[in-house]
Design a protein around this motif. Structure first.
Motif, PDB file in Angstrom:
ATOM      1  N   ASP A   1       0.839  -1.212   0.000  1.00 14.69           N
ATOM      2  CA  ASP A   1       0.000   0.000   0.000  1.00 14.69           C
ATOM      3  C   ASP A   1       0.871   1.259   0.000  1.00 14.69           C
ATOM      4  OD1 ASP A   1      -2.269  -1.528  -0.021  1.00 14.69           O
ATOM      5  OD2 ASP A   1      -2.692  -1.291   2.130  1.00 14.69           O
ATOM      6  N   HIS A   2       1.942   1.221   0.780  1.00 14.23           N
ATOM      7  CA  HIS A   2       2.828   2.385   0.826  1.00 14.23           C
ATOM      8  C   HIS A   2       3.559   2.565  -0.500  1.00 14.23           C
ATOM      9  CE1 HIS A   2       6.382   4.843   1.915  1.00 14.23           C
ATOM     10  NE2 HIS A   2       5.493   5.466   2.650  1.00 14.23           N
ATOM     11  N   THR A   3       3.899   1.461  -1.145  1.00 18.70           N
ATOM     12  CA  THR A   3       4.555   1.540  -2.449  1.00 18.70           C
ATOM     13  C   THR A   3       3.681   2.289  -3.445  1.00 18.70           C
ATOM     14  OG1 THR A   3       5.740  -0.531  -2.094  1.00 18.70           O
ATOM     15  CG2 THR A   3       5.547   0.224  -4.353  1.00 18.70           C
ATOM     16  N   ILE A   4       2.398   1.993  -3.438  1.00 19.92           N
ATOM     17  CA  ILE A   4       1.465   2.658  -4.350  1.00 19.92           C
ATOM     18  C   ILE A   4       1.436   4.159  -4.076  1.00 19.92           C
ATOM     19  CG2 ILE A   4      -0.967   2.886  -4.994  1.00 19.92           C
ATOM     20  CD1 ILE A   4      -1.233  -0.147  -4.437  1.00 19.92           C
ATOM     21  N   LEU A   5       1.309   4.533  -2.808  1.00 20.30           N
ATOM     22  CA  LEU A   5       1.244   5.951  -2.447  1.00 20.30           C
ATOM     23  C   LEU A   5       2.531   6.682  -2.820  1.00 20.30           C
ATOM     24  CD1 LEU A   5      -0.468   5.739   1.062  1.00 20.30           C
ATOM     25  CD2 LEU A   5      -1.429   6.808  -0.987  1.00 20.30           C
ATOM     26  N   MET A   6       3.665   6.072  -2.504  1.00 18.77           N
ATOM     27  CA  MET A   6       4.947   6.719  -2.747  1.00 18.77           C
ATOM     28  C   MET A   6       5.268   6.766  -4.241  1.00 18.77           C
ATOM     29  SD  MET A   6       7.100   8.195  -0.778  1.00 18.77           S
ATOM     30  CE  MET A   6       8.682   9.013  -1.008  1.00 18.77           C
ATOM     31  N   THR A   7       4.896   5.727  -4.964  1.00 17.15           N
ATOM     32  CA  THR A   7       5.093   5.714  -6.415  1.00 17.15           C
ATOM     33  C   THR A   7       4.266   6.803  -7.079  1.00 17.15           C
ATOM     34  OG1 THR A   7       5.605   3.342  -6.448  1.00 17.15           O
ATOM     35  CG2 THR A   7       4.878   4.336  -8.519  1.00 17.15           C
ATOM     36  N   ASN A   8       3.032   6.959  -6.642  1.00 16.60           N
ATOM     37  CA  ASN A   8       2.181   8.011  -7.194  1.00 16.60           C
ATOM     38  C   ASN A   8       2.770   9.390  -6.929  1.00 16.60           C
ATOM     39  OD1 ASN A   8       0.341   6.186  -8.202  1.00 16.60           O
ATOM     40  ND2 ASN A   8      -1.062   6.352  -6.468  1.00 16.60           N
ATOM     41  N   TYR A   9       3.288   9.593  -5.721  1.00 10.85           N
ATOM     42  CA  TYR A   9       3.917  10.875  -5.383  1.00 10.85           C
ATOM     43  C   TYR A   9       5.100  11.149  -6.305  1.00 10.85           C
ATOM     44  CZ  TYR A   9       6.634  14.341  -2.790  1.00 10.85           C
ATOM     45  OH  TYR A   9       7.363  15.464  -2.439  1.00 10.85           O
ATOM     46  N   THR A  10       5.914  10.154  -6.521  1.00 13.98           N
ATOM     47  CA  THR A  10       7.098  10.313  -7.363  1.00 13.98           C
ATOM     48  C   THR A  10       6.713  10.636  -8.797  1.00 13.98           C
ATOM     49  OG1 THR A  10       8.277   8.725  -5.950  1.00 13.98           O
ATOM     50  CG2 THR A  10       9.226   9.187  -8.105  1.00 13.98           C
ATOM     51  N   LYS A  11       5.722   9.920  -9.315  1.00  7.53           N
ATOM     52  CA  LYS A  11       5.260  10.188 -10.682  1.00  7.53           C
ATOM     53  C   LYS A  11       4.676  11.596 -10.809  1.00  7.53           C
ATOM     54  CE  LYS A  11       4.198   5.414 -12.046  1.00  7.53           C
ATOM     55  NZ  LYS A  11       3.102   4.462 -12.404  1.00  7.53           N
TER      56      LYS A  11
END
Length: 198
Positions: A79-89
């Motif tokens: 779940d954190h990967t999704i949130l952090m990946t979205n932030y980076t993108k």
């Protein structure tokens, strides 16, 4: 605050110390590769350089998740990967929109970034009560605001201010790392939940 040179007082294992060190430097890595992506974009460098910087940025959420996976399990890590990946993108998209002068997209990405930060604050403080909500919110929003200022000063060719700001971002990233590490130390020192051994 538990600075890195104070961590031995917690009688941590070598494996735990290594994980904390990795957690501590992630935000410095984020600042460094965001800057690389920013420079490569605005100077219209070889596309391979920009792609390489983008890949380095996209690797960071996975590295972050590897640490979370050990202490919080697979579901939380994913779940954190999704949130952090979205932030980076979103950050990369904001840089691209700033370069092209697309004001509507700049405003849209800025709003989405702020929403993402609020979601991450709620998520982080839910999984670890030793990360205080007001502190996490201040850290993440301040880092983001400084990063946006870095983007804008580079876009405006105010290079001296940009360099000075990047130096402050690196110092701030170290502060963030200390705070995240302190919360993690308290989690596996005082929490009844046993961390998974790396």
């Amino acid at each position: 605050m538990a600075h890195i040179n104070q961590l031995p007082e917690y009688n941590l294992t070598t494996g735990q110390l290594n994980l904390l060190y990795r957690l501590r430097i992630i935000w410095r890595d984020m600042a460094t590769w965001i800057r690389s992506y920013l420079i490569y974009t605005f100077l219209e460098s070889d596309p391979e350089l920009k792609e390489a910087a983008a890949q380095k940025l996209m690797d960071l959420p996975v590295k972050y998740a590897d640490i979370f996976r050990i202490f919080f399990g697979n579901e939380v890590a994913d779940d954190h990967t999704i949130l952090m990946t979205n932030y980076t993108k979103l950050l990369m998209s904001l840089i691209d929109a700033t370069k092209s002068g697309d004001t509507d997209s700049i405003n849209e990405y800025t709003n989405l970034i702020n929403e993402n930060i609020n979601d991450r604050v709620n998520f982080l403080t839910y999984i670890n009560p030793f990360w205080e909500k007001s502190t996490m919110s201040d850290l993440l929003h301040t880092f983001n605001n400084m990063t946006i200022n870095e983007i804008n000063t580079f876009a405006n060719k105010d290079y001296q201010a940009n360099i000075d700001l990047f130096s402050r971002i690196l110092t701030y990233a170290d502060r963030m790392g200390d705070t995240f590490a302190e919360g993690m130390v308290k989690y596996f020192t005082f929490s009844s939940r046993e961390p998974r051994v790396p």
